[in-house]
Design an enzyme around this catalytic site. Sequence first.
Site, mmCIF file in Angstrom:
data_model
loop_
_atom_site.group_PDB
_atom_site.id
_atom_site.type_symbol
_atom_site.label_atom_id
_atom_site.label_comp_id
_atom_site.label_asym_id
_atom_site.label_seq_id
_atom_site.Cartn_x
_atom_site.Cartn_y
_atom_site.Cartn_z
ATOM 1 N N GLU A 35 82.580 52.289 31.316
ATOM 2 C CA GLU A 35 81.140 52.252 31.624
ATOM 3 C C GLU A 35 80.703 53.526 32.338
ATOM 4 O O GLU A 35 79.548 53.924 32.245
ATOM 5 C CB GLU A 35 80.825 50.988 32.447
ATOM 6 C CG GLU A 35 80.887 49.752 31.563
ATOM 7 C CD GLU A 35 81.250 48.467 32.272
ATOM 8 O OE1 GLU A 35 81.186 48.417 33.513
ATOM 9 O OE2 GLU A 35 81.612 47.498 31.568
ATOM 10 N N SER A 79 87.805 40.974 28.796
ATOM 11 C CA SER A 79 87.647 39.546 28.476
ATOM 12 C C SER A 79 88.855 38.694 28.855
ATOM 13 O O SER A 79 89.193 37.740 28.139
ATOM 14 C CB SER A 79 87.288 39.365 26.993
ATOM 15 O OG SER A 79 86.010 39.928 26.727
ATOM 16 N N HIS A 122 86.413 54.346 34.322
ATOM 17 C CA HIS A 122 86.058 53.126 33.592
ATOM 18 C C HIS A 122 85.171 53.517 32.407
ATOM 19 O O HIS A 122 84.367 54.448 32.510
ATOM 20 C CB HIS A 122 85.326 52.157 34.519
ATOM 21 C CG HIS A 122 85.170 50.796 33.926
ATOM 22 N ND1 HIS A 122 84.207 50.520 32.980
ATOM 23 C CD2 HIS A 122 85.865 49.648 34.121
ATOM 24 C CE1 HIS A 122 84.326 49.249 32.615
ATOM 25 N NE2 HIS A 122 85.319 48.699 33.289
ATOM 26 N N GLU A 128 91.883 49.292 28.798
ATOM 27 C CA GLU A 128 90.713 48.450 28.535
ATOM 28 C C GLU A 128 90.060 48.889 27.223
ATOM 29 O O GLU A 128 89.290 49.859 27.207
ATOM 30 C CB GLU A 128 89.682 48.591 29.654
ATOM 31 C CG GLU A 128 90.146 48.093 31.001
ATOM 32 C CD GLU A 128 88.970 47.682 31.887
ATOM 33 O OE1 GLU A 128 89.015 46.568 32.416
ATOM 34 O OE2 GLU A 128 88.014 48.458 32.020
ATOM 35 N N GLY A 174 83.557 42.481 28.229
ATOM 36 C CA GLY A 174 82.354 41.651 28.270
ATOM 37 C C GLY A 174 81.990 41.003 26.944
ATOM 38 O O GLY A 174 80.915 40.428 26.807
ATOM 39 N N GLY A 202 86.673 41.711 34.903
ATOM 40 C CA GLY A 202 85.252 41.928 35.167
ATOM 41 C C GLY A 202 84.548 40.620 35.454
ATOM 42 O O GLY A 202 84.635 40.068 36.549
ATOM 43 N N GLY A 203 83.855 40.088 34.451
ATOM 44 C CA GLY A 203 83.014 38.903 34.635
ATOM 45 C C GLY A 203 83.691 37.754 35.360
ATOM 46 O O GLY A 203 83.098 37.138 36.265
ATOM 47 N N ASN A 241 86.953 43.704 39.233
ATOM 48 C CA ASN A 241 85.941 44.752 39.213
ATOM 49 C C ASN A 241 84.582 44.054 39.204
ATOM 50 O O ASN A 241 84.156 43.525 38.177
ATOM 51 C CB ASN A 241 86.131 45.617 37.962
ATOM 52 C CG ASN A 241 85.037 46.662 37.809
ATOM 53 O OD1 ASN A 241 84.200 46.834 38.694
ATOM 54 N ND2 ASN A 241 85.049 47.352 36.686
ATOM 55 N N TRP A 242 83.926 44.067 40.366
ATOM 56 C CA TRP A 242 82.658 43.328 40.474
ATOM 57 C C TRP A 242 81.507 44.078 39.812
ATOM 58 O O TRP A 242 80.408 43.543 39.707
ATOM 59 C CB TRP A 242 82.341 43.058 41.954
ATOM 60 C CG TRP A 242 83.289 42.119 42.636
ATOM 61 C CD1 TRP A 242 84.410 41.542 42.103
ATOM 62 C CD2 TRP A 242 83.213 41.642 43.987
ATOM 63 N NE1 TRP A 242 85.032 40.749 43.039
ATOM 64 C CE2 TRP A 242 84.322 40.790 44.200
ATOM 65 C CE3 TRP A 242 82.325 41.852 45.049
ATOM 66 C CZ2 TRP A 242 84.552 40.144 45.420
ATOM 67 C CZ3 TRP A 242 82.548 41.219 46.267
ATOM 68 C CH2 TRP A 242 83.657 40.366 46.450
ATOM 69 N N LYS A 243 81.748 45.327 39.419
ATOM 70 C CA LYS A 243 80.695 46.144 38.783
ATOM 71 C C LYS A 243 79.435 46.119 39.655
ATOM 72 O O LYS A 243 79.550 46.089 40.876
ATOM 73 C CB LYS A 243 80.466 45.672 37.338
ATOM 74 C CG LYS A 243 81.787 45.658 36.537
ATOM 75 C CD LYS A 243 81.606 45.479 35.064
ATOM 76 C CE LYS A 243 82.971 45.501 34.377
ATOM 77 N NZ LYS A 243 82.909 45.386 32.927
#
Length: 252
Positions: free
Chosen positions: A95, A205, A93, A160, A166, A226-227, A8-10
């Site tokens: 977010e 994470s 998600h 999640e 994150g 994610g990251g 997920n590149w957000k």
Amino acid sequence: MRSLVVGNWKMHGLGAEAAALARGVREGAAGMAAALVVCPPFTQIAAVAAILAGSVVGVGGQDCHPEPAGAHTGDISAPMLSDAGARFVILGHSERRAGHGESDALVRAKAVAAAKAGLRPIVCVGEDEEERAAGRAEGRVAEQLAGSLPPDFSGIVAYEPVWAIGSGRTPGAEDIAAMHALIRARLVGSFGAAGSAMPILYGGSVKPDNAAAILGLKEVGGGLIGGASLVAADFLAIAAAAPALSSPGMLH
Ligand code: 13P
């Protein structure tokens, strides 16, 4: 029987960096035991899909509107994602639930729209820190599943925990396994045999150094990253750590 590892590149990726990342993933993905999907921001989906065409890496969106078209300024529909080359879409998600006030009912409507457009929805659920501290994590996740999955759901669930996203913190192995077991039981209860084969991903994470331990847990069918998905080598290292699955939760 394959694990599914989704990046997920957000809200990351201008043209040049998105293209370079997609090329890096493509080059390293051949021969992987895991199935790989990347979810770039909307503006990069078509370009990334062109780079990944003919490879083993799939493409997804990060959200869609419940309507196929209409007067919805700034929104993107499921048929638009499909038209741009996406085959998956992340929905609900945390977010989006937090930043855009998305309810379970809205997520459910989006999942219906995604399926209608031929996309595989990846529906996210997960408790926040306060809910976990209060012993309400399982209840919260059960409630989100009941509210967010349509009656004919055929897709992927991602667990999640909000506090793990994150943050560099993850639940313990026992907590992840317990939540995945609960989600599996709910999916089987709601969807019968189909529910026993739906992949359940863990997200929050996941990094190259904890991937093998997390992705090897029972009922963990892969990861939502994610990251670490923004660095091709890290994303590929996570995917390489995912086991070939021999139990429910397969993509293919
Ligand atoms: P991180 O891997 O950066 O914690 O993000 C997880 C996530 O939100 C994926 O959807």
